[in-house]
Scaffold this active site. Structure first.
Site, short mmCIF file in Angstrom:
data_model
loop_
_atom_site.label_atom_id
_atom_site.label_comp_id
_atom_site.label_asym_id
_atom_site.label_seq_id
_atom_site.Cartn_x
_atom_site.Cartn_y
_atom_site.Cartn_z
N ASP A 1 0.84 -1.20 0.00
CA ASP A 1 0.00 0.00 0.00
C ASP A 1 0.88 1.25 0.00
O ASP A 1 1.43 1.63 1.02
CB ASP A 1 -0.92 -0.02 1.22
N GLU B 1 31.58 11.64 3.44
CA GLU B 1 32.08 11.64 4.82
C GLU B 1 30.86 11.94 5.70
O GLU B 1 30.38 13.06 5.73
CB GLU B 1 33.14 12.71 5.02
N GLU C 1 28.99 12.34 9.21
CA GLU C 1 29.23 12.63 10.63
C GLU C 1 27.96 12.41 11.44
O GLU C 1 26.84 12.54 10.92
CB GLU C 1 29.71 14.08 10.80
N GLU D 1 35.31 13.11 15.68
CA GLU D 1 35.21 14.40 15.01
C GLU D 1 35.46 15.55 16.00
O GLU D 1 35.78 15.33 17.17
CB GLU D 1 33.84 14.56 14.33
N GLU E 1 32.90 10.23 12.85
CA GLU E 1 32.81 10.19 11.40
C GLU E 1 33.35 8.85 10.89
O GLU E 1 34.37 8.36 11.36
CB GLU E 1 33.62 11.33 10.78
N HIS F 1 29.92 15.66 3.79
CA HIS F 1 30.73 16.13 2.67
C HIS F 1 30.75 15.04 1.61
O HIS F 1 30.98 13.86 1.92
CB HIS F 1 32.15 16.44 3.10
N ARG G 1 39.15 25.45 3.41
CA ARG G 1 37.99 24.63 3.78
C ARG G 1 36.75 25.46 4.12
O ARG G 1 35.72 24.90 4.49
CB ARG G 1 38.36 23.73 4.96
N GLU H 1 34.94 18.21 -3.85
CA GLU H 1 34.27 17.91 -2.57
C GLU H 1 33.24 19.01 -2.29
O GLU H 1 33.60 20.17 -2.10
CB GLU H 1 35.29 17.86 -1.43
N ARG I 1 30.80 20.56 0.35
CA ARG I 1 30.85 20.52 1.81
C ARG I 1 29.55 20.95 2.49
O ARG I 1 29.48 20.98 3.72
CB ARG I 1 32.01 21.40 2.28
#
Length: 447
Positions: free
Chosen positions: A54, A132, A134, A185, A192, A241, A315, A335, A337
């Site tokens: 359903d 990655e 976390e 972390e 992580e 990330h 970063r 990457e 983030r």
């Protein structure tokens, strides 16, 4: 016996491993795992004709009058669940969802990703991702009592959860999911585990498995794991990330160019893909950051990027070009983030890929990289004056940008887009009417 070799393997393994129940896994539009159990004698029919259920009971699927759905198990995803008893064992397979006429259901997130991956393949690309993810460990689901006061990469008695992470990694590997790293972390009781990159559809299945395994192992140890993006106001939020690259069918990394004049080893294709991500990130933020709580992590001055920018070493930018092994073709990647672990991985990888492919098709070029300043230390207003665009400030803004996005509607389809706009606008309105206690109560025990 089934004629498909993968299906034959499933049926033989069920007999040899004493499997008595096979759970059919799929997700709703919001990314919550759904499941029902099938006994082995029904599997051959399920492979051929699907198993009915359903769909009106599943968030974002369909109305009551259009509720009949069929789940078709993907034999390539068969795994015995290692946390269940070996006797009378339990296994799982991910499923594709179809309508009674045999057509893929447009509200199935796994089908959406498969469709976008198919477009990439038509263009000659294989989309690989490596997230990655976390999360926090808490004493229980009723509050945010911490298990430790450790910090980034700590390996001391503070890192109470080393055994939990170890058991989680071993369980994932037993299910055929390779892990690259696991560590404490930056936040207290925050951890992580990074999965080794693979194709996007396999990785989306792996992320869903990962989140379930983390919670199962935590429960086994008598604690609670939370993927809430920002459970603690005075500690870092949890991100997801996503590292990504395009390969051709011969296994060459399309993103890699050793002669890149900028020195980033990025090809023109990679830079156009990057430009597409930067252009469309505000429009797909509702997918990568789908909760009210997501935007408590995406704050100016925080540790999550909100400005549409890119760099290698910096970063604080939205997109980074990891430089651990700059001369190695296989290591060349981008990457993103901003995503957080509350996101549906199928839809997240789909919109990221769609944005990057749009950048290639439109011949976009990225802005200049931002290597020389910490964007985390500057306010949203300061950077807006300097010409930086930003991600949405709130779930309400994310809904509006998503609502107006042609690319999101083309990528996800009318069914999912209409549902998300309605559901997330209602969530935002509900939050605004009861800001003080609503957020933690709604998310902590669910995510």
């Amino acid at each position: 016996m089934a004629s498909n070799p993968e299906q034959d393997f499933v049926l033989k393994t069920i007999k040899s491993r004493d499997v008595h129940f096979v759970r059919f896994w799929f997700t709703d539009v919001l990314g919550s795992m759904k499941s029902f159990a099938v006994i082995p004698s029904e599997l051959e029919d399920a492979f051929a004709d699907g198993m009915g259920f359903d769909g009106s009971c599943i968030e974002g699927f369909c109305r009551t009058e259009e509720s009949d759905m069929l789940a078709f198990p993907d034999a390539s995803t068969f795994q015995v669940l290692p946390w269940r008893p070996e006797s009378n064992a339990v296994a799982r397979m991910f499923c594709g969802i179809r309508t009674p006429d045999g057509k893929p259901f447009e509200g199935d997130p796994r089908h959406v990703l498969a469709r976008v991956v198919g477009k990439a393949q038509d263009m000659g690309y294989v989309f690989n991702v490596g997230p990655e993810v976390e999360f926090y460990y808490f004493k229980d689901a009723e509050g945010t009592e911490l298990l430790d006061r450790g910090g980034y990469f700590d390996l001391t008695s503070l890192d109470y959860a080393s055994d939990l992470r170890r058991d989680t990694v071993l369980t994932l590997e037993k299910m055929g999911i390779p892990v690259e790293y696991s560590h404490h972390e930056n936040g207290p009781s925050q951890h992580e585990i990074d999965l080794r990159f693979t194709d996007a559809l396999s990785m989306a299945d792996a992320v869903m498995t990962y989140k379930l395994v983390v919670k199962e192992i935590a429960m086994k140890h008598g604690v609670y794991a939370s993927f809430m993006p920002k459970p603690l106001s005075d500690a870092p939020g949890s991100g997801m990330h996503v590292h990504m690259s395009l390969f051709d069918f011969d296994g060459a990394n399309v993103f890699f160019d050793p002669d890149d004049p900028q020195g980033y080893h990025l090809s023109a294709t990679a830079k156009s893909f990057l430009a597409g991500i930067l252009k469309y990130a505000p429009e797909f933020a509702l997918i990568t950051n789908p909760c009210v709580n997501s935007y408590k992590r995406l704050l100016a001055g925080g540790e999550a990027p909100i400005y549409l920018s890119w760099a290698r070493a910096n970063r604080s930018t939205l997109v980074r070009v990891p430089g651990y092994r700059p001369n190695r073709e296989m290591a060349c990647r981008l990457e993103l983030r901003s995503p957080d672990p509350s996101a549906n991985p199928y839809l997240t990888f789909a919109v990221m890929l769609a944005a990057g492919l749009a950048g290639i098709e439109e011949g976009l070029e990225p802005p200049a990289p931002v290597e020389d300043r910490d964007l985390f230390t500057q306010s949203r207003q300061e950077l807006l004056r300097q010409g930086f665009r930003t991600l949405p400030e709130s779930l309400g803004q994310a809904v509006e940008l998503f609502r107006r996005s042609k690319l999101m509607r083309e990528t996800l389809g009318d069914h999912i887009c209409d549902y998300l706009v309605e559901a997330k606008q209602a969530e935002w309105d509900e939050y605004q009417s009861n800001v003080s206690t609503w957020e933690l109560d709604r998310y902590l025990a669910v995510l």
